[in-house]
Write an enzyme that holds these catalytic residues in place. Structure first.
Site, mmCIF file in Angstrom:
data_model
loop_
_atom_site.group_PDB
_atom_site.id
_atom_site.type_symbol
_atom_site.label_atom_id
_atom_site.label_comp_id
_atom_site.label_asym_id
_atom_site.label_seq_id
_atom_site.Cartn_x
_atom_site.Cartn_y
_atom_site.Cartn_z
ATOM 1 N N HIS A 71 1.091 -1.092 -0.066
ATOM 2 C CA HIS A 71 -0.069 -0.041 0.209
ATOM 3 C C HIS A 71 0.781 1.036 0.093
ATOM 4 C CE1 HIS A 71 -3.793 -2.334 0.548
ATOM 5 N NE2 HIS A 71 -3.071 -2.913 1.692
ATOM 6 N N LEU A 72 1.551 1.719 -1.054
ATOM 7 C CA LEU A 72 1.727 3.156 -1.454
ATOM 8 C C LEU A 72 0.783 4.203 -0.733
ATOM 9 C CD1 LEU A 72 4.355 2.564 -4.903
ATOM 10 C CD2 LEU A 72 4.870 2.521 -2.079
ATOM 11 N N ARG A 73 -0.463 4.124 -0.080
ATOM 12 C CA ARG A 73 -1.273 5.166 0.165
ATOM 13 C C ARG A 73 -0.930 6.879 -0.675
ATOM 14 N NH1 ARG A 73 -2.718 1.900 3.092
ATOM 15 N NH2 ARG A 73 -2.604 1.259 5.124
ATOM 16 N N ASN A 103 -6.415 0.949 -3.395
ATOM 17 C CA ASN A 103 -7.083 0.897 -2.279
ATOM 18 C C ASN A 103 -6.780 2.673 -1.507
ATOM 19 O OD1 ASN A 103 -5.687 -0.071 -0.650
ATOM 20 N ND2 ASN A 103 -6.444 -0.604 1.002
ATOM 21 N N ASP A 161 -8.678 -5.176 -2.671
ATOM 22 C CA ASP A 161 -8.243 -5.167 -1.636
ATOM 23 C C ASP A 161 -8.960 -4.070 -0.553
ATOM 24 O OD1 ASP A 161 -6.737 -6.366 0.607
ATOM 25 O OD2 ASP A 161 -5.107 -4.992 0.350
ATOM 26 N N HIS A 188 -9.234 -9.823 -1.725
ATOM 27 C CA HIS A 188 -9.705 -9.873 0.070
ATOM 28 C C HIS A 188 -10.521 -10.371 0.320
ATOM 29 C CE1 HIS A 188 -8.808 -7.530 3.712
ATOM 30 N NE2 HIS A 188 -10.080 -8.023 3.681
ATOM 31 N N HIS A 241 -3.146 -12.752 0.949
ATOM 32 C CA HIS A 241 -2.583 -13.240 2.760
ATOM 33 C C HIS A 241 -3.667 -13.628 3.172
ATOM 34 C CE1 HIS A 241 -6.282 -10.343 2.700
ATOM 35 N NE2 HIS A 241 -6.132 -9.108 2.467
ATOM 36 N N ASP A 314 1.817 -6.983 2.594
ATOM 37 C CA ASP A 314 0.993 -6.387 2.851
ATOM 38 C C ASP A 314 1.295 -5.374 3.807
ATOM 39 O OD1 ASP A 314 -2.076 -5.264 2.406
ATOM 40 O OD2 ASP A 314 -2.817 -7.089 4.010
HETATM 41 ZN ZN ZN Z 1 -6.421 -7.263 2.214
HETATM 42 ZN ZN ZN Z 2 -3.550 -4.786 1.934
#
Ligand code: ZN
Ligand code: ZN
Length: 433
Positions: A71-73, A103, A161, A188, A241, A314
């Site tokens: 997650h690079l945000r 996301n 995700d 997910h 995950h 993750d």
């Molecule tokens: Zn997830």
């Molecule tokens: Zn994730």
């Protein structure tokens, strides 16, 4: 499908390391020469050709790692991570490629958002990065995105995700799009009416601590549904995950029947159990939650036998003020790029639970294969994607060492064995310590 800053390709010779490439079937002490970013020669006492020489004696030289779940945000939460900081963290962790989840704020669900991320990566990414796009608009689970257009633009895959695709009919249609996009769906798996407001794994520890439970069946029931749909549509899928024994068993059974299902597991689910939640440290709160010792045993066995073909961090950065709250109020997610190898070396390889070669394969070629990326390898003519590892070195995980903008690591304060000494990504030296 991967983007990075342009730059000079490096020349170097790594001398006398134990070269381990499980894909090429190499495990021997030798020199490796890189000319202009390509592996040029393997052998003993190689001529340095005037290149810079790196002493590899006592170290392990392996194909660099690939993280398929970061997650690079960006866009939206640049206070937590950016493409520059996230790829620098990846370089420090020994990675030569990472894939970012969609996301973000806004969600990566249109050609416009994806296009601007690709531009940013070409300006900032130290390590090549690819982007998954959302399965549904706004990840709201109601309407599919323009998957064909997003794939044409370079989406590495599709994922909602952070959330499941709740409606089975929509999931089925998303799977049908594989014939058009050729890109994998990364799922997910969480049944939201079962996970509800669960704070941690439902079991003896949650009962003792008085936390609402998130049972393992909330994951496995969704894994089973998605495997059934993938079997019916004869489409591939990737389970993100995996945390529960029942999920591993469902995957193994589906794979035996020929379903094209792949799966990943995180370092935290491989190293920890719900016992860690007794500390009430918000940095052991993640989704899916840490599960029982029996689940952990099943994850390690699944990783070993290949049911789970890859390791994904993750990596989920969170601002300090968001994580420095009581456990119940903290958001889900922990960082992992900079500690993954050391945590797994310390937690699995040192105690004899997993061979080093298997760990290296599951962190490199395994994830590359899932998304159709060229597996990193140490072979003449291949792009130099290399990691030099010191498996004898110990180090303490401290906040001020992180390249990531966030420090919500479950390993903070721990002393781990295994250091990344050098990372070469796409022919460039991107990290040295
Ligand atoms: Zn997830
Ligand atoms: Zn994730």
């Amino acid at each position: 499908m991967l983007w990075a800053k342009n730059g000079q390709r490096d020349d170097l010779v790594v001398r006398g390391a134990r070269v381990v490439d499980p894909v090429e079937g190499i495990d021997s002490v030798c020199d490796v020469r890189v000319d202009g970013g390509l592996v040029a020669q393997l052998g003993t006492a190689l001529d340095a050709n005037g290149h810079r020489v790196v002493d590899g004696e006592g170290l392990v030289l392996a194909p660099a790692f690939v993280d398929p779940h970061v997650h690079l945000r960006v866009p939206g939460r640049e206070d937590e991570e950016t493409i520059a900081s996230g790829t620098a963290a990846a370089a420090a962790g020994g990675y030569c490629a990472i894939l970012a989840m969609p996301n973000t704020e806004p969600v990566v669900d249109s050609a416009a958002v994806l296009g601007s991320l690709i531009e940013d990566a070409q300006a900032q990414a130290v390590v090549p990065v690819g982007f998954l796009a959302a399965i549904t608009r706004g990840q709201e689970g109601a309407e599919l995105t323009e998957m064909a257009e997003l794939a044409d633009q370079g989406a590495a895959g599709f994922s909602d995700d952070g959330r499941p695709v709740v409606a089975p009919g929509l999931m089925r249609r998303a799977l049908q799009y594989h014939t058009i996009t050729g890109r994998r769906l990364a799922l997910h798996c969480e049944e939201p009416t079962l996970s509800r407001s669960g704070q941690m794994h439902e079991g003896a520890v949650s009962a003792e601590l008085g936390f609402a439970g998130y049972p393992s069946v909330a994951e496995s029931v969704m894994v089973e549904r998605d495997l059934a749909l993938a079997a019916y549509e004869e489409a591939p899928l990737h389970v993100l995950h995996v945390s529960a024994r029942e999920s591993v068993e469902a995957l193994r059974a589906a794979q035996a029947k020929g379903v094209q299902a792949t799966a990943e597991v995180t370092p935290h689910h491989l190293c920890l159990t719900d016992e860690a939640v007794r500390t009430l440290d918000p940095n052991v709160k993640m989704n899916p939650p840490l599960r029982s010792g029996d689940d952990r045993t099943a994850l390690i066995a699944g990783l070993k036998d290949g049911t789970i073909g890859c390791i994904a961090t993750d990596h989920a950065p969170h601002a300090r003020h968001e994580k420095e709250v009581p456990f119940e109020a903290a958001p889900f997610g922990v960082t992992g790029l900079e500690t993954a190898f050391a945590a797994l070396y310390t937690g699995l390889v040192e105690p004899g639970l997993l061979p080093l070669e298997t760990l290296l394969e599951r962190m490199s070629a395994g994830p590359a294969r899932v998304y159709g990326l060229e597996p990193p390898r140490i072979a003449v003519g291949a792009p130099a994607n290399l990691v030099l590892l010191d498996t004898a070195a110990t180090w303490k995980v401290e906040e001020d060492r992180f390249r990531s903008r966030s420090a919500n690591s479950w390993a903070l304060g721990q002393t781990l064995k295994g250091r990344v000494r050098l990372t070469v990504a796409a022919g460039r030296v991107v990290h040295e310590s």
